[in-house]
Design a protein around this motif. Structure first.
Motif, mmCIF file in Angstrom:
data_model
loop_
_atom_site.group_PDB
_atom_site.id
_atom_site.type_symbol
_atom_site.label_atom_id
_atom_site.label_comp_id
_atom_site.label_asym_id
_atom_site.label_seq_id
_atom_site.Cartn_x
_atom_site.Cartn_y
_atom_site.Cartn_z
ATOM 1 N N THR A 108 58.014 59.511 -14.109
ATOM 2 C CA THR A 108 57.171 58.364 -14.475
ATOM 3 C C THR A 108 55.816 58.446 -13.797
ATOM 4 O O THR A 108 54.777 58.213 -14.423
ATOM 5 N N LEU A 109 55.826 58.781 -12.521
ATOM 6 C CA LEU A 109 54.569 58.914 -11.778
ATOM 7 C C LEU A 109 53.696 60.016 -12.366
ATOM 8 O O LEU A 109 52.489 59.817 -12.575
ATOM 9 N N GLU A 110 54.278 61.160 -12.650
ATOM 10 C CA GLU A 110 53.504 62.280 -13.188
ATOM 11 C C GLU A 110 52.997 61.978 -14.597
ATOM 12 O O GLU A 110 51.896 62.381 -14.960
ATOM 13 N N ARG A 111 53.780 61.254 -15.387
ATOM 14 C CA ARG A 111 53.299 60.853 -16.714
ATOM 15 C C ARG A 111 52.073 59.945 -16.578
ATOM 16 O O ARG A 111 51.100 60.075 -17.328
ATOM 17 N N THR A 112 52.096 59.048 -15.606
ATOM 18 C CA THR A 112 50.942 58.179 -15.363
ATOM 19 C C THR A 112 49.733 59.000 -14.960
ATOM 20 O O THR A 112 48.615 58.742 -15.419
ATOM 21 N N VAL B 288 49.081 62.082 -15.809
ATOM 22 C CA VAL B 288 48.590 62.772 -17.011
ATOM 23 C C VAL B 288 47.809 61.803 -17.890
ATOM 24 O O VAL B 288 46.729 62.142 -18.399
ATOM 25 N N GLU B 289 48.330 60.591 -18.086
ATOM 26 C CA GLU B 289 47.640 59.609 -18.932
ATOM 27 C C GLU B 289 46.274 59.240 -18.363
ATOM 28 O O GLU B 289 45.295 59.122 -19.107
ATOM 29 N N VAL B 290 46.186 59.067 -17.040
ATOM 30 C CA VAL B 290 44.906 58.703 -16.426
ATOM 31 C C VAL B 290 43.919 59.864 -16.509
ATOM 32 O O VAL B 290 42.739 59.668 -16.812
ATOM 33 N N ALA B 291 44.385 61.085 -16.273
ATOM 34 C CA ALA B 291 43.494 62.242 -16.381
ATOM 35 C C ALA B 291 42.994 62.418 -17.813
ATOM 36 O O ALA B 291 41.823 62.734 -18.039
ATOM 37 N N ALA B 292 43.868 62.193 -18.790
ATOM 38 C CA ALA B 292 43.450 62.283 -20.192
ATOM 39 C C ALA B 292 42.426 61.202 -20.528
ATOM 40 O O ALA B 292 41.448 61.457 -21.250
ATOM 41 N N LEU B 293 42.628 60.005 -20.005
ATOM 42 C CA LEU B 293 41.658 58.929 -20.214
ATOM 43 C C LEU B 293 40.309 59.285 -19.606
ATOM 44 O O LEU B 293 39.253 59.071 -20.217
ATOM 45 N N ASN B 294 40.327 59.850 -18.408
ATOM 46 C CA ASN B 294 39.080 60.259 -17.764
ATOM 47 C C ASN B 294 38.367 61.342 -18.579
ATOM 48 O O ASN B 294 37.153 61.282 -18.774
ATOM 49 N N LEU B 295 39.137 62.320 -19.064
ATOM 50 C CA LEU B 295 38.520 63.379 -19.871
ATOM 51 C C LEU B 295 37.966 62.833 -21.179
ATOM 52 O O LEU B 295 36.915 63.271 -21.650
ATOM 53 N N ALA B 296 38.659 61.872 -21.760
ATOM 54 C CA ALA B 296 38.184 61.286 -23.015
ATOM 55 C C ALA B 296 36.868 60.538 -22.815
ATOM 56 O O ALA B 296 36.058 60.450 -23.741
ATOM 57 N N ASN B 297 36.644 60.007 -21.620
ATOM 58 C CA ASN B 297 35.427 59.245 -21.351
ATOM 59 C C ASN B 297 34.385 60.032 -20.569
ATOM 60 O O ASN B 297 33.416 59.450 -20.089
ATOM 61 N N ALA B 298 34.576 61.333 -20.419
ATOM 62 C CA ALA B 298 33.673 62.143 -19.600
ATOM 63 C C ALA B 298 32.245 62.134 -20.120
ATOM 64 O O ALA B 298 31.295 62.216 -19.338
#
Length: 137
Positions: free
Chosen positions: A15-19, A21-31
């Motif tokens: 669960t922690l690692e999925r979170t 990944v989701e936060v890193a993907a969000l950051n990359l999407a808004n880079a």
């Protein structure tokens, strides 16, 4: 032997690692998002998890407190005077996201998730083998 703690630790880790990944993907999407002059640009986020050793052993990583907080990374200022969002000096404010850091976070979180899955599968196989041995005697 009670395997539920082992499964809870692996599940909490996944669960922690999925979170992460989701936060890193969000950051990359808004880079490459742009902030209008006078507005606050997107702030990259980080996942913070905290648990005591006793809680992690007794309840698994599900007992960990997971927080998503913005970082203190400064936004990127790029000189593009022809851009419609440029300020009067000709600078455009982009989100302060380091794409290399985010990619490393994605790879690290993915590997950690895979390790938790392997630990859970090993525990399941051991439990099934113990049942099989106990059933044949």
């Amino acid at each position: 032997m009670d395997y539920s703690n082992i499964f809870a630790i692996s599940a909490g880790g996944m669960t922690l690692e999925r979170t992460r990944v989701e936060v890193a993907a969000l950051n990359l999407a808004n880079a490459n998002t742009v902030a209008a002059p006078g507005t606050t640009p997107y702030r990259s986020l980080r996942v913070l998890a905290q648990a005591t050793f006793g809680d992690a052993v007794s309840q698994g990583l599900a007992a960990a407190t997971v927080q998503v907080e913005p970082t203190q990374q400064e936004p990127r200022m790029v000189y593009e005077p022809a851009h419609p969002m440029a300020n009067p000096q000709g600078f455009v404010t982009y989100a302060g996201v380091d794409t290399v850091t985010e990619m490393v976070t994605l790879m690290s979180a993915t590997r950690s998730y895979e390790a938790n899955v392997a630990a859970m599968n090993s525990t399941r196989n051991l439990a099934l083998k113990a049942l099989d041995i106990g059933g044949n005697s």
